[in-house]
Motif scaffolding. Structure first.
Motif, PDB file in Angstrom:
ATOM      1  N   GLU A  95      39.999  24.734  37.603  1.00 38.40           N
ATOM      2  CA  GLU A  95      39.733  24.695  36.163  1.00 38.40           C
ATOM      3  C   GLU A  95      38.794  25.833  35.767  1.00 38.40           C
ATOM      4  O   GLU A  95      37.749  26.031  36.374  1.00 38.40           O
ATOM      5  CB  GLU A  95      39.095  23.353  35.802  1.00 38.40           C
ATOM      6  CG  GLU A  95      38.762  23.202  34.334  1.00 38.40           C
ATOM      7  CD  GLU A  95      38.041  21.899  34.050  1.00 38.40           C
ATOM      8  OE1 GLU A  95      37.433  21.782  32.969  1.00 38.40           O
ATOM      9  OE2 GLU A  95      38.077  21.000  34.918  1.00 38.40           O
ATOM     10  N   GLY A  96      39.201  26.589  34.744  1.00 37.92           N
ATOM     11  CA  GLY A  96      38.369  27.666  34.240  1.00 37.92           C
ATOM     12  C   GLY A  96      38.335  28.910  35.102  1.00 37.92           C
ATOM     13  O   GLY A  96      37.482  29.783  34.908  1.00 37.92           O
ATOM     14  N   ALA A  97      39.257  29.030  36.063  1.00 36.58           N
ATOM     15  CA  ALA A  97      39.271  30.176  36.971  1.00 36.58           C
ATOM     16  C   ALA A  97      39.624  31.462  36.231  1.00 36.58           C
ATOM     17  O   ALA A  97      40.341  31.459  35.225  1.00 36.58           O
ATOM     18  CB  ALA A  97      40.267  29.941  38.102  1.00 36.58           C
ATOM     19  N   VAL A  98      39.115  32.576  36.760  1.00 31.40           N
ATOM     20  CA  VAL A  98      39.362  33.896  36.192  1.00 31.40           C
ATOM     21  C   VAL A  98      39.909  34.794  37.297  1.00 31.40           C
ATOM     22  O   VAL A  98      39.326  34.882  38.377  1.00 31.40           O
ATOM     23  CB  VAL A  98      38.069  34.508  35.612  1.00 31.40           C
ATOM     24  CG1 VAL A  98      38.316  35.931  35.128  1.00 31.40           C
ATOM     25  CG2 VAL A  98      37.529  33.645  34.481  1.00 31.40           C
ATOM     26  N   LEU A  99      41.034  35.446  37.024  1.00 29.26           N
ATOM     27  CA  LEU A  99      41.620  36.371  37.986  1.00 29.26           C
ATOM     28  C   LEU A  99      40.937  37.733  37.832  1.00 29.26           C
ATOM     29  O   LEU A  99      40.932  38.315  36.752  1.00 29.26           O
ATOM     30  CB  LEU A  99      43.124  36.503  37.736  1.00 29.26           C
ATOM     31  CG  LEU A  99      43.941  37.270  38.785  1.00 29.26           C
ATOM     32  CD1 LEU A  99      43.915  36.541  40.121  1.00 29.26           C
ATOM     33  CD2 LEU A  99      45.381  37.444  38.303  1.00 29.26           C
ATOM     34  N   GLY A 100      40.337  38.208  38.914  1.00 30.56           N
ATOM     35  CA  GLY A 100      39.653  39.486  38.830  1.00 30.56           C
ATOM     36  C   GLY A 100      39.026  39.873  40.153  1.00 30.56           C
ATOM     37  O   GLY A 100      38.842  39.042  41.054  1.00 30.56           O
ATOM     38  N   SER A 101      38.667  41.131  40.277  1.00 29.80           N
ATOM     39  CA  SER A 101      38.140  41.678  41.518  1.00 29.80           C
ATOM     40  C   SER A 101      36.635  41.475  41.626  1.00 29.80           C
ATOM     41  O   SER A 101      35.899  41.592  40.636  1.00 29.80           O
ATOM     42  CB  SER A 101      38.443  43.180  41.581  1.00 29.80           C
ATOM     43  OG  SER A 101      37.775  43.786  42.664  1.00 29.80           O
ATOM     44  N   ALA A 102      36.177  41.224  42.854  1.00 29.30           N
ATOM     45  CA  ALA A 102      34.745  41.135  43.116  1.00 29.30           C
ATOM     46  C   ALA A 102      34.071  42.490  42.968  1.00 29.30           C
ATOM     47  O   ALA A 102      32.848  42.564  42.824  1.00 29.30           O
ATOM     48  CB  ALA A 102      34.506  40.591  44.521  1.00 29.30           C
ATOM     49  N   LEU A 103      34.862  43.564  43.007  1.00 30.09           N
ATOM     50  CA  LEU A 103      34.304  44.905  42.855  1.00 30.09           C
ATOM     51  C   LEU A 103      34.112  45.283  41.393  1.00 30.09           C
ATOM     52  O   LEU A 103      33.406  46.254  41.092  1.00 30.09           O
ATOM     53  CB  LEU A 103      35.209  45.929  43.544  1.00 30.09           C
ATOM     54  CG  LEU A 103      35.426  45.711  45.037  1.00 30.09           C
ATOM     55  CD1 LEU A 103      36.340  46.781  45.610  1.00 30.09           C
ATOM     56  CD2 LEU A 103      34.098  45.700  45.790  1.00 30.09           C
ATOM     57  N   ASP A 104      34.743  44.567  40.509  1.00 28.22           N
ATOM     58  CA  ASP A 104      34.574  44.731  39.067  1.00 28.22           C
ATOM     59  C   ASP A 104      34.658  43.339  38.451  1.00 28.22           C
ATOM     60  O   ASP A 104      35.677  42.984  37.837  1.00 28.22           O
ATOM     61  CB  ASP A 104      35.645  45.647  38.468  1.00 28.22           C
ATOM     62  CG  ASP A 104      35.423  47.102  38.827  1.00 28.22           C
ATOM     63  OD1 ASP A 104      34.432  47.687  38.335  1.00 28.22           O
ATOM     64  OD2 ASP A 104      36.216  47.659  39.611  1.00 28.22           O
TER      65      ASP A 104
END
Length: 247
Positions: A95-104
C-alpha cells in the motif's frame, strides 16, 4: 496499534534467534523477514518516534518492513525500482508504494521524518549516491537508518559465500557450474563490494549528519567494539548499521 518488540535489547539470545531464522531465508521467507522486520523496527524505535512519522523504506521490495512500520503507527512509503519484487509476496505492491530508484529517490528534499534501508546498499552500483539521497530526503532533525552486508563478511557474497573471498566473478561462476543457473545476486551487476571503512568515512565527512550509532547490526551490545578496529570489523561485523540524525 501493535508493538513489534518491546523493549529492544541487543542480547546474545537475540543474535542466536536471528541466526536460526536466517537459515530459513530461502525456504520460509515470510518467517525470516517477518522476524527481521519486527526486530529492526523495534531497534529503529530506540532512535526515532515512529507513531505518526512519515518513513521512506528504500528498496523495501515486497513490504515486510513497511507492514511492521505501519503496525506501530508510522506512515511508510515503500520505494523500489523493481515492480516484480514489490509484488512477489502478495501479488500486489505494498500500500502506497512508489516505483523508483534508490539512486534518485522520487521524494522531495526534506520530506520524510525517517529514511530507512535494510540490506540494499550492497546491491546498487553507486552506494554513496544512494546514501546521499537518503540524507537528502530526510528533514532536519530526522533519522536515517542504513544497514548493509559488508563484502568481506562471511555472508558478503550472499548465496555465493564463502567463495567470494576468492573473487566475486569466480564465486559467481562456481555457483553457476554447481547449480546450473546464475546466482540471484550477480557480482558486478546486482551485488557490489561495500566496506565498513568506506561507510564510516562517508558519514564522517558529511557536515549535515550526526552519527548516533555505528554498530554490527545483528551482534549483541557488548560486541559493538568490533566497529572500532580496522580490518577486523570488515570480517567480524557481518552487517554494518549506521543510524544518523540529519542536522
Amino acid at each position: 496499534m501493535e508493538t513489534p518488540q518491546a523493549p529492544f535489547r541487543a542480547t546474545l539470545a537475540r543474535s542466536v534467534r536471528l541466526l536460526g531464522a536466517f537459515r530459513k531465508e530461502q525456504s520460509d521467507p515470510d518467517f525470516f523477514y517477518g522476524m527481521l522486520a519486527r526486530d529492526t523496527v523495534a531497534q529503529l524505535a530506540v532512535h526515532a518516534e515512529l507513531d505518526g512519522a512519515l518513513v521512506a523504506d528504500v528498496g523495501g521490495g515486497p513490504g515486510y518492513f513497511t507492514d511492521v512500520l505501519r503496525a506501530v503507527g508510522a506512515r511508510p512509503v515503500c520505494v523500489d525500482c523493481d515492480a516484480g519484487e514489490m509484488m512477489a509476496r502478495q501479488g500486489a505492491a505494498p500500500e502506497g508504494a512508489v516505483l523508483g530508484s534508490a539512486l534518485d529517490i522520487p521524494l522531495s528534499t526534506g520530506s520524510v521524518d525517517v529514511c530507512f534501508s535494510s540490506n540494499v546498499l550492497e546491491h546498487v552500483p553507486d552506494p554513496w549516491r544512494m546514501a546521499d539521497e537518503m540524507v537528502r530526503v530526510t528533514r532536519p532533525g530526522g533519522v536515517v537508518y542504513l544497514s548493509f552486508t559488508n563484502w568481506l563478511s562471511p555472508w558478503g557474497g550472499h548465496e555465493t559465500s564463502p567463495w567470494h573471498y576468492l573473487g566475486g566473478h569466480r564465486a559467481a561462476a562456481r555457483y553457476t557450474r554447481r547449480y546450473g543457473k546464475p546466482p540471484k545476486n550477480v557480482y558486478g551487476t546486482s551485488l557490489y563490494p561495500v566496506s565498513v571503512g568506506a561507510a564510516l568515512r562517508w558519514a564522517r565527512r558529511r557536515p549535515d549528519v550526526e552519527i548516533l550509532a555505528a554498530l554490527p547490526r545483528y551482534h549483541p551490545r557488548w560486541a559493538t567494539w568490533v566497529i572500532r578496529v580496522p580490518g577486523v570489523r570488515e570480517i567480524v561485523s557481518w552487517n554494518l548499521l549506521l543510524i544518523l540524525r540529519r542536522r
